[in-house]
Design a protein around this motif. Structure first.
Motif, short mmCIF file in Angstrom:
data_model
loop_
_atom_site.label_atom_id
_atom_site.label_comp_id
_atom_site.label_asym_id
_atom_site.label_seq_id
_atom_site.Cartn_x
_atom_site.Cartn_y
_atom_site.Cartn_z
N ARG A 254 -0.07 16.53 -0.25
CA ARG A 254 -0.86 16.95 -1.40
C ARG A 254 -1.38 18.13 -1.37
O ARG A 254 -1.20 18.98 -2.27
CB ARG A 254 -1.76 15.75 -1.85
N SER B 199 -2.24 7.52 4.78
CA SER B 199 -3.45 8.34 3.90
C SER B 199 -3.49 9.85 4.36
O SER B 199 -3.41 10.43 3.38
CB SER B 199 -4.44 7.51 3.98
N SER C 192 -2.34 2.53 7.60
CA SER C 192 -3.13 2.74 6.48
C SER C 192 -3.66 4.36 6.65
O SER C 192 -3.67 5.10 5.71
CB SER C 192 -4.14 1.93 6.06
N CYS C 193 -4.32 4.49 7.86
CA CYS C 193 -4.84 5.83 8.24
C CYS C 193 -3.68 6.71 8.37
O CYS C 193 -3.85 8.02 7.72
CB CYS C 193 -5.76 5.47 9.61
N ILE D 145 0.11 9.20 -4.29
CA ILE D 145 -0.83 10.14 -3.82
C ILE D 145 -0.22 11.43 -3.08
O ILE D 145 -0.29 12.79 -3.33
CB ILE D 145 -1.82 9.74 -2.55
N VAL E 140 0.16 5.23 -1.79
CA VAL E 140 0.33 6.35 -0.90
C VAL E 140 1.41 7.31 -1.44
O VAL E 140 1.36 8.32 -1.55
CB VAL E 140 0.54 5.85 0.61
N ALA F 250 -0.20 11.52 3.48
CA ALA F 250 -0.15 11.88 1.90
C ALA F 250 -0.93 13.17 1.46
O ALA F 250 -0.88 13.83 0.98
CB ALA F 250 -0.56 10.45 1.26
N ALA F 251 -2.35 12.91 2.17
CA ALA F 251 -3.30 13.96 1.82
C ALA F 251 -2.84 15.32 2.14
O ALA F 251 -2.97 16.39 1.63
CB ALA F 251 -4.61 13.66 2.49
N ALA G 108 0.75 -1.30 -0.05
CA ALA G 108 0.11 0.11 0.04
C ALA G 108 1.03 1.32 -0.12
O ALA G 108 0.30 2.41 -0.36
CB ALA G 108 -0.98 0.16 1.28
N SER G 109 2.07 0.99 0.23
CA SER G 109 3.01 2.22 0.42
C SER G 109 3.10 3.02 -0.99
O SER G 109 3.35 4.10 -1.15
CB SER G 109 4.38 1.87 1.18
#
Length: 235
Positions: free
Chosen positions: A219, A212, A208-209, A24, A21, A215-216, A17-18
């Motif tokens: 971004r 994410s 994951s949380c 993103i 991420v 990353a958000a 999953a990295s």
């Protein structure tokens, strides 16, 4: 036993999953894939050595058994996948349409099963207090802090050595996001106490949380800087 679970989470290779991420977050996706691949291949030798070194005599762990479990769980599937892709590329291309969904389902079942098996610890009078915090709260806090320290060190250490922003973000994500399901499977493979499965199960959701959210945030910073830059050039 919970300490063993946390160590297994920290010593596991980077999670797949990295890579998403990193995309993103505006990080270096190619570097992310390379780091994930290298850490996964090296995990068969490095994970048992690190785990045995860190845990020491605190928890009886067989280094040999852990090494064999890593080879079965990590090295064998990777080797099989490489061979299958080499000799049966059409089959792999067809199967690859379903594997992401299957992976999510399997990880959810593994982690959900672990939490369900320890449900008595989370409810009612069986919740054990550990100082000022209940045991479930202490486990969750330990997992969150483990990943937070990974994200933080993974970002600031490369920056201190003069690496660019994209590289620092990539290493931060790769350090903070681990293959938590692997930690659960390894704990089961060596016959550890069921409590040692819990950190890995909770880690799957926690990293994951956190990843994410980070990353958000990056971004959002990039988009804001982009707007500021375009406004300045317009002026």
């Amino acid at each position: 036993h919970l300490f063993l679970g946390l160590v297994l989470v920290g010593c596991s290779p980077g999670g797949t999953a990295s890579n998403l991420v990193s995309l993103i977050a505006g990080a270096d996706v190619a570097l992310s894939v390379l780091l994930t691949t290298c850490s996964t291949v090296l995990a068969s030798a490095i994970t048992p050595l690190l785990t045995k070194f860190i845990v020491g005599s605190a928890v009886p762990v067989s280094g040999g058994a852990l090494c064999v479990a890593c080879a079965k769980v990590v090295l064998a599937p990777v080797a099989f996948g490489v061979m299958l892709n080499e000799y049966m590329p059409r089959l792999c291309k067809w199967v690859s349409r379903w594997t992401p969904f299957a992976s999510v389902v399997l990880v959810s079942l593994i982690c959900g099963g672990v939490v369900a098996n320890n449900s008595s610890m989370w409810m009612g009078s069986s919740v054990v207090s550990a100082g000022a915090l209940s045991l479930p709260a202490l486990i969750l806090l330990s997992v969150v802090l483990t990943h937070t320290m990974g994200f933080t060190a993974g970002y600031f250490v490369p920056k201190a050595f003069g690496f660019p922003e994209r590289t620092a973000r990539t290493i931060s994500i790769e350090t903070g996001m681990q293959n938590s399901a692997l930690a659960v499977v390894l704990a089961k493979s060596i016959g550890a106490d069921p409590l040692s499965y819990l950190p890995g199960a909770l880690s799957a959701t926690a990293h994951s949380c956190l990843g994410s959210g980070l990353a958000a945030f990056w971004r959002m910073l990039d988009s804001r800087e982009g707007k500021d830059g375009s406004s300045s050039s317009a002026d």
